[in-house]
Write an enzyme that holds these catalytic residues in place. Sequence first.
Site, PDB file in Angstrom:
ATOM      1  N   SER A 152       1.522   4.019   2.607  1.00  0.00           N
ATOM      2  CA  SER A 152       2.802   4.548   3.061  1.00  0.00           C
ATOM      3  C   SER A 152       3.260   3.837   4.336  1.00  0.00           C
ATOM      4  O   SER A 152       3.472   2.630   4.323  1.00  0.00           O
ATOM      5  CB  SER A 152       2.692   6.066   3.250  1.00  0.00           C
ATOM      6  OG  SER A 152       3.961   6.659   3.368  1.00  0.00           O
ATOM      7  N   ASP A 249       7.445   8.844  -7.210  1.00  0.00           N
ATOM      8  CA  ASP A 249       7.527   8.659  -5.762  1.00  0.00           C
ATOM      9  C   ASP A 249       8.864   8.026  -5.405  1.00  0.00           C
ATOM     10  O   ASP A 249       9.264   7.031  -6.021  1.00  0.00           O
ATOM     11  CB  ASP A 249       6.381   7.748  -5.322  1.00  0.00           C
ATOM     12  CG  ASP A 249       6.300   7.517  -3.825  1.00  0.00           C
ATOM     13  OD1 ASP A 249       7.156   8.036  -3.076  1.00  0.00           O
ATOM     14  OD2 ASP A 249       5.371   6.813  -3.399  1.00  0.00           O
ATOM     15  N   HIS A 279       3.595  10.584  -4.418  1.00  0.00           N
ATOM     16  CA  HIS A 279       3.280   9.978  -3.130  1.00  0.00           C
ATOM     17  C   HIS A 279       2.160  10.770  -2.464  1.00  0.00           C
ATOM     18  O   HIS A 279       2.153  11.995  -2.486  1.00  0.00           O
ATOM     19  CB  HIS A 279       4.524   9.979  -2.237  1.00  0.00           C
ATOM     20  CG  HIS A 279       4.350   9.200  -0.982  1.00  0.00           C
ATOM     21  ND1 HIS A 279       4.554   7.841  -0.925  1.00  0.00           N
ATOM     22  CD2 HIS A 279       3.974   9.578   0.270  1.00  0.00           C
ATOM     23  CE1 HIS A 279       4.324   7.424   0.309  1.00  0.00           C
ATOM     24  NE2 HIS A 279       3.966   8.451   1.040  1.00  0.00           N
TER      25      HIS A 279
END
Length: 306
Positions: A152, A249, A279
């Site tokens: 991320s 996501d 995610h």
Amino acid sequence: MMATDIEYVVRALGGEAPTPWTINSARQNHEQSAEWLTPIDMRCPVAKVEEFYIEGMETRVYRPTSDDSPRPTLLWLHGGGWMTGSLNTADIIARTLASAANAVVVTPHYRLAPEHLWPSGLNDARDALSWVRNNIDSLGRDPGQIAVGGDSAGGNLAAILAHESRDNQPGLAAQVLIYPVVDLALTSAEYPSRTLFATGYHLELADLIQCVTTYLPENTDVSDPSVSPIRSATFAGLPPAVIATADLDPLRDEGRLYAEKLQQAGVSVQYLNTRGLVHGGFDMLGVSPTARSAMAGLVEALTQIL
């Protein structure tokens, strides 16, 4: 863009206005979810975990075995939207990569927003990579097998480091990016997944906007490659990449496009997209067979490079 613009942008992109939040509650929720999703006793064992400070950052070094034979060294940068996350939340993936990929994994706790805005965390990541290079003889002992990675927001930092390290020798051996944030231009229409999964899939559009607007100082140029690595002028000469995305996501499409840009520039890329995963899915090893399968695929791809 400032945080006061969040509601306008969310609604313009088809999402719902965000609910009130505090940075303390966000950080606490991240810590608690990591402990619940993969409890300590379900995480991969490693031979040794060392904790100390480098350049003022709390840091852990994970050693997969007790012998000191040469092996890869991976600098791992945790996710959390540049605002949350810690050595404890990074522990799930760091242990798995150390154990399964037989690598020494170094995880620094870089500075977070809103207390420390961009480029503070990026500068910490740069310092951590420099430290790894300078201390490789006490880590994996192979200067030709240094890799960077992150999930991320950490994937954003790792991708930037890969670009900046292109001309350094020895170059990086690999970059490992798990659902990376590579484009901080919030109003870009290039990524349908941002609207397809704007609500109801763990990471929501409002969360993404909150993270970006909290992380960046006012009037930051989001086309700067040190902010949005997908905006770089060239991708040629970057290290081999493993890029993993989650199919449900908002960040899926930018990760896919980033992989395509690398491939078009002649970079070796293994792109892995896991159906049914949201995610943050790589933190769900303790509760999700899909997550475990995704991690196994990632490790297999990484060990083909290192």
